[in-house]
Design an enzyme around this catalytic site. Structure first.
Site, PDB file in Angstrom:
ATOM      1  N   GLY A  96       0.782  -1.234   0.000  1.00  0.00           N
ATOM      2  CA  GLY A  96       0.000   0.000   0.000  1.00  0.00           C
ATOM      3  C   GLY A  96       0.813   1.282   0.000  1.00  0.00           C
ATOM      4  O   GLY A  96       0.394   2.270   0.602  1.00  0.00           O
ATOM      5  N   LYS A  97       1.959   1.275  -0.681  1.00  0.00           N
ATOM      6  CA  LYS A  97       2.793   2.487  -0.697  1.00  0.00           C
ATOM      7  C   LYS A  97       2.040   3.671  -1.311  1.00  0.00           C
ATOM      8  O   LYS A  97       1.994   4.760  -0.744  1.00  0.00           O
ATOM      9  CB  LYS A  97       4.072   2.236  -1.498  1.00  0.00           C
ATOM     10  CG  LYS A  97       5.002   1.194  -0.933  1.00  0.00           C
ATOM     11  CD  LYS A  97       6.299   1.117  -1.702  1.00  0.00           C
ATOM     12  CE  LYS A  97       6.120   0.739  -3.151  1.00  0.00           C
ATOM     13  NZ  LYS A  97       5.568  -0.615  -3.334  1.00  0.00           N
TER      14      LYS A  97
ATOM     15  N   GLU B 181       4.138   5.488 -12.164  1.00  0.00           N
ATOM     16  CA  GLU B 181       3.543   4.162 -12.342  1.00  0.00           C
ATOM     17  C   GLU B 181       2.101   4.247 -12.811  1.00  0.00           C
ATOM     18  O   GLU B 181       1.639   3.395 -13.568  1.00  0.00           O
ATOM     19  CB  GLU B 181       3.627   3.388 -11.023  1.00  0.00           C
ATOM     20  CG  GLU B 181       3.311   1.925 -11.149  1.00  0.00           C
ATOM     21  CD  GLU B 181       3.577   1.172  -9.857  1.00  0.00           C
ATOM     22  OE1 GLU B 181       3.920  -0.018  -9.941  1.00  0.00           O
ATOM     23  OE2 GLU B 181       3.448   1.757  -8.772  1.00  0.00           O
TER      24      GLU B 181
ATOM     25  N   GLN C  19      11.000   0.514  -3.696  1.00  0.00           N
ATOM     26  CA  GLN C  19      10.738  -0.914  -3.606  1.00  0.00           C
ATOM     27  C   GLN C  19      11.732  -1.571  -2.657  1.00  0.00           C
ATOM     28  O   GLN C  19      12.850  -1.075  -2.472  1.00  0.00           O
ATOM     29  CB  GLN C  19      10.860  -1.554  -4.985  1.00  0.00           C
ATOM     30  CG  GLN C  19       9.749  -1.179  -5.948  1.00  0.00           C
ATOM     31  CD  GLN C  19       8.494  -2.004  -5.720  1.00  0.00           C
ATOM     32  OE1 GLN C  19       8.278  -2.552  -4.641  1.00  0.00           O
ATOM     33  NE2 GLN C  19       7.661  -2.109  -6.739  1.00  0.00           N
TER      34      GLN C  19
ATOM     35  N   GLU D   3      18.444  -2.201  -4.688  1.00  0.00           N
ATOM     36  CA  GLU D   3      19.361  -1.711  -5.725  1.00  0.00           C
ATOM     37  C   GLU D   3      20.494  -0.801  -5.253  1.00  0.00           C
ATOM     38  O   GLU D   3      21.478  -0.660  -5.933  1.00  0.00           O
ATOM     39  CB  GLU D   3      18.589  -1.002  -6.851  1.00  0.00           C
ATOM     40  CG  GLU D   3      17.790  -1.947  -7.702  1.00  0.00           C
ATOM     41  CD  GLU D   3      17.139  -1.274  -8.882  1.00  0.00           C
ATOM     42  OE1 GLU D   3      17.356  -1.750 -10.007  1.00  0.00           O
ATOM     43  OE2 GLU D   3      16.410  -0.299  -8.682  1.00  0.00           O
TER      44      GLU D   3
ATOM     45  N   LYS E 288      14.988   4.676  10.266  1.00  0.00           N
ATOM     46  CA  LYS E 288      16.082   5.651  10.343  1.00  0.00           C
ATOM     47  C   LYS E 288      15.475   7.035  10.509  1.00  0.00           C
ATOM     48  O   LYS E 288      14.548   7.413   9.801  1.00  0.00           O
ATOM     49  CB  LYS E 288      16.948   5.618   9.080  1.00  0.00           C
ATOM     50  CG  LYS E 288      18.052   6.685   9.108  1.00  0.00           C
ATOM     51  CD  LYS E 288      18.825   6.768   7.805  1.00  0.00           C
ATOM     52  CE  LYS E 288      19.862   7.892   7.853  1.00  0.00           C
ATOM     53  NZ  LYS E 288      20.624   8.015   6.590  1.00  0.00           N
TER      54      LYS E 288
ATOM     55  N   ARG F 118      17.302  10.713  11.163  1.00  0.00           N
ATOM     56  CA  ARG F 118      18.571  11.403  11.389  1.00  0.00           C
ATOM     57  C   ARG F 118      18.509  12.381  12.549  1.00  0.00           C
ATOM     58  O   ARG F 118      19.504  12.599  13.231  1.00  0.00           O
ATOM     59  CB  ARG F 118      18.991  12.104  10.096  1.00  0.00           C
ATOM     60  CG  ARG F 118      20.338  12.787  10.151  1.00  0.00           C
ATOM     61  CD  ARG F 118      20.809  13.118   8.747  1.00  0.00           C
ATOM     62  NE  ARG F 118      21.288  11.934   8.038  1.00  0.00           N
ATOM     63  CZ  ARG F 118      21.384  11.834   6.729  1.00  0.00           C
ATOM     64  NH1 ARG F 118      20.998  12.845   5.959  1.00  0.00           N
ATOM     65  NH2 ARG F 118      21.847  10.726   6.161  1.00  0.00           N
TER      66      ARG F 118
END
Length: 537
Positions: free
Chosen positions: A234-235, A260, A381, A401, A443, A445
């Site tokens: 569900g991004k 997309e 992704q 990637e 994460k 910062r």
């Protein structure tokens, strides 16, 4: 040196060592050889002068080939941390085999006798750097013009290549001087004061997700935020729900670059979200009278919303940079969302692998966030590692990637829906996890990491706050967080409608009409129903 080879070299009368360089049109490119010789003399006069200009100048910055060779010798000495003076430069030129080419020791001596101080060496170096940049732009424009005249070249490919080369040229000029702490300190105190005066206590942009806002203090300017998940988590639904909260409920200008989906597909999902209508009904138009009324009513909050869409496929980082600048300048956009990072390209740049390309894209997105001083959210992704583990919760090493994504991002969030991996809807302890979605802040910062509970309403492709849906907001109190109800803009009664005793629509808007009984009903949104809101370029 490749640039210099494009010019014709003509010897000056009476001086075998001096040369002028003209471009193919016969015009003299921007240059100032006198300033170049002054800088070379200053560098040999003051031992620390090279450190002040080393990040401004390269040998090609000098227009005169003789001056290029002298600076190459100076640069070689500087890189090896050796003294830079008349004698050492002469010796280095001798080692390089170019001493006689530059006029011998006599010319080196002449350069040092023309200056008395190196106090202005940095100012002089900037003049040389700017003229070098102008020559690069001239060469760039000449090459693009020549290729554009050649009809065998693909125009789209040529544009991509030109954008990439121009981006590389602009990157070489991104140099900022150091700043003494006082003005930065004043800016920080000003932001703290503004945050203290805010009712929400947030210093950044509100997302509408209570616990997420509490953890991050809202999305912060200049931050690159990566939201990653496996397919079907569900991004897109999450960023669309967030965009709805921000642009429609809070009137925050948002731009979405969707690589997309088509714009109309994205808007259909938005309509499903705001009107509590299943996606299939939106596609088919098979709506009951009650559903038609609800859609008509809630459309009022969508029209004129500061939400801008771009559906360019294979969007390059240079295209994004150009469009984003104009959106911020002309439309006041406060945040950019990209769906999704791996579909972007770095066209026109010479990169050896896809990993290097993704690294360049993520680094450029961070640079864009800093340049425009707005949050940039990019979806990403995850690789298949999560599918092979017993624990399906994603971790930073699952980013697909390139490890540069993790390095460049200020915040990395993962979307995880445990229900997706179970059949019963219960976890191992027997707890009901239907609809549970976890936003894992892996994460951060400038803050804490942790998990944020959200509710995923599958039929409407909508993410809500876990406690009571997206209309419920947590208010910090003395004994923890108290839930209070805030009315959504989408659900507020229209004052005009109340006054007229019915549902009032904008004057230029007609209620939607559907054929709920026909199975062959045309898609009501496919024929131009959704207002065309192209980007302003």
């Amino acid at each position: 040196m490749a640039e210099q080879q494009r010019y014709a070299y003509n010897k000056k009368k009476g001086d075998s060592n001096r040369r002028t360089i003209t471009d193919p049109t016969g015009k003299l490119p921007p240059n100032d050889t006198q300033i170049e010789e002054v800088v070379l003399g200053e560098l040999m006069l003051e031992k620390d002068a090279y450190m002040n200009v080393s990040d401004l100048l390269v040998p090609e910055s000098f227009y005169d080939p003789v001056n290029q060779k002298i600076y190459e010798a100076i640069q070689s000495l500087g890189l090896n941390q050796r003294p830079i003076d008349m004698l050492s430069v002469t010796e280095q030129l001798r080692v390089n085999g170019t001493l006689e080419d530059v006029g011998g020791p006599i010319h080196i001596t002449e350069l040092t006798t023309r200056v008395y101080s190196a106090a202005n060496v940095e100012y002089h170096a900037k003049i040389i750097a700017n003229k070098y940049l102008a020559r690069r732009l001239i060469t760039f424009a000449t090459e693009v013009e020549s290729k554009a005249f050649d009809e065998s070249n693909d125009v789209d490919e040529l544009m991509q290549q030109a954008e990439g080369e121009l981006f590389e040229i602009s990157q070489t000029q991104l140099k900022r001087d150091v700043t003494q702490i006082d003005p930065v300190l004043n800016l920080a105190l000003e932001q703290i004061q503004l945050a203290s005066q805010s009712e929400s206590g947030l210093s950044g942009l509100k997302t509408g997700y209570t616990q997420l806002d509490k953890m991050t203090s809202g999305w912060q300017n200049s931050d690159l935020i990566i939201i990653a998940a496996r397919p079907a988590m569900g991004k897109t639904a999450f960023v669309l729900s967030m965009a709805k909260n921000m642009a429609i409920d809070y009137n925050t200008p948002i731009a979405i670059f969707t690589l997309e989906m088509a714009n109309v597909q994205l808007v259909k999902r938005l309509l499903s979200n705001i009107a509590d209508l299943e996606g299939e009904k939106i596609k088919s138009g098979q709506l009951s009278p009650e559903e038609q009324d609800r859609l008509n009513e809630r459309l009022r909050g969508v029209y004129s919303a500061p939400l801008y869409l771009d559906e360019t496929p294979g969007l390059s980082i240079t295209e994004l940079r150009t469009k984003a600048r104009r959106l911020v300048r002309e439309r006041g956009v406060k945040m950019i969302m990209i769906d999704y990072l791996q579909l972007m390209t770095a066209s026109g740049m010479k990169l050896g692998s896809r990993e290097q390309e993704v690294s360049t894209i993520s680094r450029s997105l961070k640079a864009l966030a800093k340049e425009l001083n707005i949050p940039v959210i990019a979806l990403s992704q995850l690789n298949r590692s999560t599918e092979t583990r017993e624990d399906k919760r994603p971790v930073l090493s699952d980013l697909r990637e390139s490890g540069a994504i993790e390095q460049d991002a200020d915040i990395v969030c993962f979307i995880h829906r445990p229900e997706y991996y179970t059949r019963s809807g219960d976890d191992k302890e027997g707890n009901d996890i239907r609809g549970l979605a976890e936003l894992i802040v892996a994460k951060h910062r400038s803050g804490a990491v942790g998990d944020v509970k959200l509710r995923f309403v599958k039929q409407f492709a909508r993410f809500e706050n876990w406690e009571g849906g997206f209309d419920t907001f947590g208010v910090p109190g003395d004994e923890g967080t108290t839930s209070v109800r805030r009315e959504s803009k989408m659900n507020r009664p229209d004052p005009l409608a109340s006054a007229l005793g019915g549902d009032a629509l904008p004057e230029d808007m007609e209620p939607l009409k559907f054929n709920s009984g026909s199975s062959n009903t045309a898609d009501p949104f496919g024929g131009g129903f959704v207002p065309d809101t192209p980007l302003p370029f």
